[in-house]
Design a protein around this motif. Structure first.
Motif, PDB file in Angstrom:
ATOM      1  N   VAL A  19      21.919  17.785  15.512  1.00 25.59           N
ATOM      2  CA  VAL A  19      20.530  17.629  15.069  1.00 25.59           C
ATOM      3  C   VAL A  19      20.259  18.607  13.928  1.00 25.59           C
ATOM      4  N   GLY A  20      19.184  18.336  13.191  1.00 27.55           N
ATOM      5  CA  GLY A  20      18.843  19.212  12.081  1.00 27.55           C
ATOM      6  C   GLY A  20      17.413  18.990  11.623  1.00 27.55           C
ATOM      7  N   ARG A  21      16.994  19.806  10.687  1.00 29.40           N
ATOM      8  CA  ARG A  21      15.639  19.700  10.137  1.00 29.40           C
ATOM      9  C   ARG A  21      15.442  18.342   9.485  1.00 29.40           C
ATOM     10  N   GLY A  22      14.281  17.743   9.725  1.00 25.57           N
ATOM     11  CA  GLY A  22      13.962  16.464   9.107  1.00 25.57           C
ATOM     12  C   GLY A  22      13.874  15.342  10.115  1.00 25.57           C
ATOM     13  N   LEU A  23      14.605  14.239   9.844  1.00 28.31           N
ATOM     14  CA  LEU A  23      14.625  13.080  10.730  1.00 28.31           C
ATOM     15  C   LEU A  23      15.985  12.978  11.414  1.00 28.31           C
ATOM     16  N   ASN A  24      15.958  12.889  12.731  1.00 28.38           N
ATOM     17  CA  ASN A  24      17.168  12.734  13.519  1.00 28.38           C
ATOM     18  C   ASN A  24      17.197  11.300  14.021  1.00 28.38           C
ATOM     19  N   ILE A  25      18.225  10.555  13.613  1.00 26.50           N
ATOM     20  CA  ILE A  25      18.241   9.108  13.843  1.00 26.50           C
ATOM     21  C   ILE A  25      19.538   8.684  14.530  1.00 26.50           C
ATOM     22  N   ALA A  26      19.375   7.905  15.600  1.00 22.70           N
ATOM     23  CA  ALA A  26      20.521   7.326  16.306  1.00 22.70           C
ATOM     24  C   ALA A  26      20.422   5.807  16.227  1.00 22.70           C
ATOM     25  N   LEU A  27      21.491   5.168  15.793  1.00 18.39           N
ATOM     26  CA  LEU A  27      21.557   3.715  15.726  1.00 18.39           C
ATOM     27  C   LEU A  27      22.337   3.207  16.937  1.00 18.39           C
ATOM     28  N   VAL A  28      21.778   2.195  17.597  1.00 16.84           N
ATOM     29  CA  VAL A  28      22.371   1.703  18.849  1.00 16.84           C
ATOM     30  C   VAL A  28      22.470   0.185  18.816  1.00 16.84           C
ATOM     31  N   ASN A  29      23.594  -0.329  19.298  1.00 20.18           N
ATOM     32  CA  ASN A  29      23.772  -1.770  19.420  1.00 20.18           C
ATOM     33  C   ASN A  29      23.067  -2.242  20.679  1.00 20.18           C
ATOM     34  N   ALA A  30      21.996  -2.994  20.512  1.00 23.49           N
ATOM     35  CA  ALA A  30      21.224  -3.440  21.673  1.00 23.49           C
ATOM     36  C   ALA A  30      21.527  -4.870  22.059  1.00 23.49           C
ATOM     37  N   GLY A  31      22.335  -5.540  21.279  1.00 24.13           N
ATOM     38  CA  GLY A  31      22.594  -6.949  21.539  1.00 24.13           C
ATOM     39  C   GLY A  31      23.822  -7.170  22.391  1.00 24.13           C
ATOM     40  N   PRO A  32      24.040  -8.400  22.840  1.00 18.92           N
ATOM     41  CA  PRO A  32      25.220  -8.734  23.628  1.00 18.92           C
ATOM     42  C   PRO A  32      26.470  -8.617  22.772  1.00 18.92           C
ATOM     43  N   LEU A  33      27.526  -8.098  23.359  1.00 18.28           N
ATOM     44  CA  LEU A  33      28.772  -7.935  22.635  1.00 18.28           C
ATOM     45  C   LEU A  33      29.801  -8.953  23.106  1.00 18.28           C
TER      46      LEU A  33
ATOM     47  N   VAL B 162      16.818   1.594  16.559  1.00 20.61           N
ATOM     48  CA  VAL B 162      16.719   2.798  15.748  1.00 20.61           C
ATOM     49  C   VAL B 162      15.859   3.822  16.493  1.00 20.61           C
ATOM     50  N   PHE B 163      16.481   4.920  16.920  1.00 21.03           N
ATOM     51  CA  PHE B 163      15.774   6.006  17.613  1.00 21.03           C
ATOM     52  C   PHE B 163      15.553   7.141  16.616  1.00 21.03           C
ATOM     53  N   VAL B 164      14.304   7.608  16.535  1.00 14.42           N
ATOM     54  CA  VAL B 164      13.960   8.635  15.557  1.00 14.42           C
ATOM     55  C   VAL B 164      13.207   9.776  16.236  1.00 14.42           C
ATOM     56  N   ALA B 165      13.615  11.014  15.933  1.00 12.00           N
ATOM     57  CA  ALA B 165      12.907  12.201  16.426  1.00 12.00           C
ATOM     58  C   ALA B 165      12.780  13.196  15.277  1.00 12.00           C
ATOM     59  N   SER B 166      11.568  13.649  15.018  1.00 14.57           N
ATOM     60  CA  SER B 166      11.340  14.600  13.933  1.00 14.57           C
ATOM     61  C   SER B 166      11.669  16.019  14.373  1.00 14.57           C
ATOM     62  N   TYR B 167      11.929  16.854  13.371  1.00 12.15           N
ATOM     63  CA  TYR B 167      12.179  18.280  13.633  1.00 12.15           C
ATOM     64  C   TYR B 167      11.736  19.060  12.405  1.00 12.15           C
ATOM     65  N   ASP B 168      10.756  19.919  12.565  1.00 11.25           N
ATOM     66  CA  ASP B 168      10.197  20.728  11.478  1.00 11.25           C
ATOM     67  C   ASP B 168       9.427  19.838  10.510  1.00 11.25           C
ATOM     68  N   ASP B 169      10.068  19.353   9.445  1.00  7.58           N
ATOM     69  CA  ASP B 169       9.369  18.540   8.442  1.00  7.58           C
ATOM     70  C   ASP B 169      10.046  17.180   8.291  1.00  7.58           C
ATOM     71  N   PRO B 170       9.356  16.089   8.661  1.00  6.77           N
ATOM     72  CA  PRO B 170       9.970  14.771   8.575  1.00  6.77           C
ATOM     73  C   PRO B 170       9.617  13.953   7.342  1.00  6.77           C
ATOM     74  N   ALA B 171       8.784  14.477   6.440  1.00  5.58           N
ATOM     75  CA  ALA B 171       8.180  13.559   5.472  1.00  5.58           C
ATOM     76  C   ALA B 171       8.156  13.981   4.011  1.00  5.58           C
ATOM     77  N   THR B 172       8.426  15.227   3.689  1.00  8.76           N
ATOM     78  CA  THR B 172       8.247  15.672   2.306  1.00  8.76           C
ATOM     79  C   THR B 172       9.037  14.820   1.316  1.00  8.76           C
TER      80      THR B 172
END
Length: 238
Positions: free
Chosen positions: A101-115, A154-164
């Motif tokens: 993790v780090g400052r800004g936007l922390n993003i995890a991409l996940v396959n939610a569909g049938p495989l 798409v999972f997103v969690a902010s940390y410190d500054d997410p938008a500048t």
């Protein structure tokens, strides 16, 4: 001298009788109002039945998710001190402990569909990255979210500054993933969000708190956000 023998017998009988009475009292014999010896050595804590602990389910949810749903918990960072967390199906995808993790936007991409058969299970992590939205290059983020496949979570969690460093295209892409708040996200806001590529409606999984000196929990930052829930797996008919 003749009384010495009988006297010893009387003393012995009295001694035995007194001993029996004392032991009977201490052991809580019939009619005794005193506690038993073992009770004297029993702590109050051990005599009280411990309350049952509330059961926790995947990712710490208080209740299990229905079948064909994925359990998740997303926690934003607290100020610039405590990093965010993203958990899915009891697996920690991003956290300070995992050192991803780090400052800004922390993003995890996940396959939610049938495989396809024998290729894994729905809900597997595709990739997880942190993007510095204060001093980083927004193009790195754009390259990450532009080519998403239909149904990708798409999972997103902010940390410190997410938008500048956010620009119009970045906000538009997040809005297309189901976000209501991406367009107004600002410096040091707290934000957690779960969206998907190809959604038709806005996501029900989003929280946003503005950075305001009048309501901030921390000096210069709003409170951390915590969001949990159950996401339906993508249908094979889609």
């Amino acid at each position: 001298m003749r009384l010495a023998g009988p006297l010893r017998i009387v003393v012995l009988v009295v001694s035995v009788g007194v001993t029996w009475i004392v032991v009977s009292i201490l052991l809580g014999g019939p009619g005794s109002g005193f506690p038993r010896i073992q009770q004297l050595f029993t702590s109050p804590e051990s005599s009280v039945t411990a309350a049952p602990r509330a059961r926790k389910y995947k990712c710490g949810l208080p209740q299990p998710c229905p079948e064909e749903h994925l359990a998740f918990r997303v926690v934003s960072g607290a100020a610039n001190v405590i990093g965010p967390k993203i958990c899915l199906e009891d697996k920690m995808l991003m956290s300070s402990v995992k050192d991803n993790v780090g400052r800004g936007l922390n993003i995890a991409l996940v396959n939610a569909g049938p495989l396809p058969p024998d290729t894994g299970v729905s809900g597997e992590l595709i990739e997880a990255r942190a993007f510095d939205m204060w001093a980083g290059d927004v193009n790195d983020l754009l390259k990450f979210i532009r080519p998403l496949h239909e149904g990708t979570l798409v999972f997103v969690a902010s940390y410190d500054d997410p938008a500048t460093k956010m620009n119009e295209e970045t906000r538009k892409l997040f809005s297309e993933l189901g976000s209501r708040n991406a367009k107004e996200l600002a410096f040091r806001d707290s934000w957690v969000f779960v969206g998907a590529k190809g959604v038709q409606n806005k996501s029900p999984f989003e929280q946003h708190v503005k950075n305001s000196k009048h309501s901030n929990k921390y000096e210069g930052w709003p409170e951390a956000l915590e969001m949990e829930g159950c996401i339906p797996r993508r249908s094979t008919a889609s």
